[in-house]
Write a protein that holds these residues in place. Sequence first.
Motif, PDB file in Angstrom:
ATOM      1  N   ARG A  79      -0.657  39.451   9.546  1.00 35.52           N
ATOM      2  CA  ARG A  79      -0.412  40.770  10.125  1.00 35.52           C
ATOM      3  C   ARG A  79      -0.605  40.814  11.631  1.00 35.52           C
ATOM      4  NH1 ARG A  79      -3.097  41.374   5.548  1.00 35.52           N
ATOM      5  NH2 ARG A  79      -5.094  41.392   6.618  1.00 35.52           N
ATOM      6  N   SER A  80      -1.570  40.064  12.148  1.00 35.21           N
ATOM      7  CA  SER A  80      -1.844  40.138  13.570  1.00 35.21           C
ATOM      8  C   SER A  80      -2.343  38.800  14.069  1.00 35.21           C
ATOM      9  CB  SER A  80      -2.884  41.229  13.878  1.00 35.21           C
ATOM     10  OG  SER A  80      -4.178  40.772  13.528  1.00 35.21           O
ATOM     11  N   THR A  81      -2.365  38.643  15.388  1.00 37.71           N
ATOM     12  CA  THR A  81      -2.803  37.384  15.978  1.00 37.71           C
ATOM     13  C   THR A  81      -4.320  37.233  15.970  1.00 37.71           C
ATOM     14  OG1 THR A  81      -2.689  38.417  18.164  1.00 37.71           O
ATOM     15  CG2 THR A  81      -0.794  37.112  17.451  1.00 37.71           C
ATOM     16  N   ASP A  82      -5.053  38.203  15.409  1.00 37.69           N
ATOM     17  CA  ASP A  82      -6.480  38.005  15.193  1.00 37.69           C
ATOM     18  C   ASP A  82      -6.696  36.933  14.120  1.00 37.69           C
ATOM     19  OD1 ASP A  82      -6.826  40.004  16.961  1.00 37.69           O
ATOM     20  OD2 ASP A  82      -7.612  41.474  15.559  1.00 37.69           O
ATOM     21  N   GLN A  83      -5.711  36.794  13.246  1.00 32.61           N
ATOM     22  CA  GLN A  83      -5.802  35.838  12.152  1.00 32.61           C
ATOM     23  C   GLN A  83      -5.138  34.547  12.612  1.00 32.61           C
ATOM     24  OE1 GLN A  83      -3.547  38.439   9.764  1.00 32.61           O
ATOM     25  NE2 GLN A  83      -5.296  39.250   8.646  1.00 32.61           N
ATOM     26  N   ILE A  84      -5.931  33.497  12.809  1.00 30.16           N
ATOM     27  CA  ILE A  84      -5.417  32.258  13.366  1.00 30.16           C
ATOM     28  C   ILE A  84      -4.378  31.656  12.432  1.00 30.16           C
ATOM     29  CG2 ILE A  84      -6.015  29.908  14.030  1.00 30.16           C
ATOM     30  CD1 ILE A  84      -6.851  32.080  15.976  1.00 30.16           C
ATOM     31  N   GLY A  85      -3.222  31.408  12.970  1.00 27.87           N
ATOM     32  CA  GLY A  85      -2.171  30.809  12.169  1.00 27.87           C
ATOM     33  C   GLY A  85      -1.317  29.851  12.966  1.00 27.87           C
ATOM     34  N   GLY A  86      -1.516  29.808  14.268  1.00 28.54           N
ATOM     35  CA  GLY A  86      -0.725  28.892  15.084  1.00 28.54           C
ATOM     36  C   GLY A  86       0.345  29.577  15.891  1.00 28.54           C
ATOM     37  N   LEU A  87       0.246  30.888  16.081  1.00 27.27           N
ATOM     38  CA  LEU A  87       1.205  31.617  16.907  1.00 27.27           C
ATOM     39  C   LEU A  87       0.467  32.214  18.098  1.00 27.27           C
ATOM     40  CD1 LEU A  87       4.240  32.633  16.909  1.00 27.27           C
ATOM     41  CD2 LEU A  87       3.311  34.800  16.072  1.00 27.27           C
ATOM     42  N   ILE A  88       0.911  31.857  19.286  1.00 26.19           N
ATOM     43  CA  ILE A  88       0.342  32.452  20.500  1.00 26.19           C
ATOM     44  C   ILE A  88       1.461  33.198  21.230  1.00 26.19           C
ATOM     45  CG2 ILE A  88      -1.509  30.783  20.726  1.00 26.19           C
ATOM     46  CD1 ILE A  88       1.418  30.542  23.080  1.00 26.19           C
ATOM     47  N   PHE A  89       1.067  33.970  22.252  1.00 27.61           N
ATOM     48  CA  PHE A  89       2.055  34.739  23.014  1.00 27.61           C
ATOM     49  C   PHE A  89       1.900  34.431  24.495  1.00 27.61           C
ATOM     50  CE2 PHE A  89       2.061  36.877  19.036  1.00 27.61           C
ATOM     51  CZ  PHE A  89       3.342  37.412  18.902  1.00 27.61           C
ATOM     52  N   ARG A  90       2.966  33.970  25.094  1.00 30.82           N
ATOM     53  CA  ARG A  90       2.972  33.690  26.524  1.00 30.82           C
ATOM     54  C   ARG A  90       3.259  34.972  27.290  1.00 30.82           C
ATOM     55  NH1 ARG A  90       1.930  28.765  26.997  1.00 30.82           N
ATOM     56  NH2 ARG A  90       1.930  28.941  29.261  1.00 30.82           N
TER      57      ARG A  90
END
Length: 390
Positions: A79-90
């Motif tokens: 649901r969100s980038t608080d949950q580590i999954g390997g997606l970051i945002f530049r």
Amino acid sequence: MPPANLGGELSTPATRLSVSTALSPAERLEHSVGASLFTKPWVIAPSTTRDRDGLGPLFNAHSCSSCHQHNGRGELPARSTDQIGGLIFRLQDSTNSQLQTRALPGFSAEGRVALTFREHPHSYPDGEQHNLRALVFQAEPPQPLSPRLAPPLVGMGLIDAIAASDIAAGADPLDIDNDGISGRVANTPDGPGRFGWKGESPSLEHQVARAFVEDMGITSHLFPVEPGCPALGCSAISGGEPEISTKHLRQVVAFLSALGIPQARLERQHHQGWKLFNEAGCAACHRPQWQTRSHTNSRLSQQTIYPFSDFLLHDMGSALADPSGSADAAEWRTAPLWALDDGPWLHDGRARTLEEAILWHGGEAQRSQQMFRAFTSGERQALVEFLRAL
């Protein structure tokens, strides 16, 4: 494994390099240390765990393996980038850095991102239906961002061992040969790029050091200043200058360089997919074969490898355009196709299947995408099966 002659028959797969099984005792020790630094969590400084302290104060993950589980590509957070999954945002600004979604106590994260998806109906000329999925995200606080999925790590030592001059020799930025393909070298301040979605890093060491500082706030001799410092007062919680020593950084690089490529599973039944791959012009960018240069590591030296990439930047069309990075918005480095796993694929993980990844291709790949669409359902499946066997 396909032969060098793209018009030839599918040959018996050659043995691929499996470096980690052929290490000397000293190299195995280096490998073990590098693996530990890669997989185990980094902690807040000062700490008794001095080899792995210096996390943050702003960061996205505690360890490299948080985003690269089993040395593979990242997964999309639920649901969100608080949950580590390997997606970051530049960040789409002059810093060319990335949004730090986590922070140590006493510090504030730069923001968070909520994720949803949007389905796009797609029809083939033969009437077959196949939906495409687009990633939709909302940043808080609102700001323009560029998603980046963590790539798989196998074979990176072999890619690093390709001569830069060999990569540059394949560039044709003005499309002088008039074939519609105008790949160009990704020029970086530190040399020709070959790693990263837009070719931001010229070497594996540079790529690893950049990930340490941007993903975990760990400084190195290549990146001595972490994001947001010194305004954040990072010196009070520093793990040293630099926080990962040159020796330890290179042990991580050595560990990654020792990750071999799984054996290709190509059999005679994949010949049709190989033929269609070439017929659609995919090999114009996804160049099958390379020879590595002479290297101090004999297991990387003078190897014939099949990454299926030219490591150049290509215009992939408006549907995949993303302005973050030194490359133009629509430009992306050709992704290697060897050892494909279960996805997701593309720079933001939008493609659930290889079929969807192909259908998102545009720009210089538009003709290949249209030919794929014009294939029969069985032919499309044969091409996908060929890719999955690489």
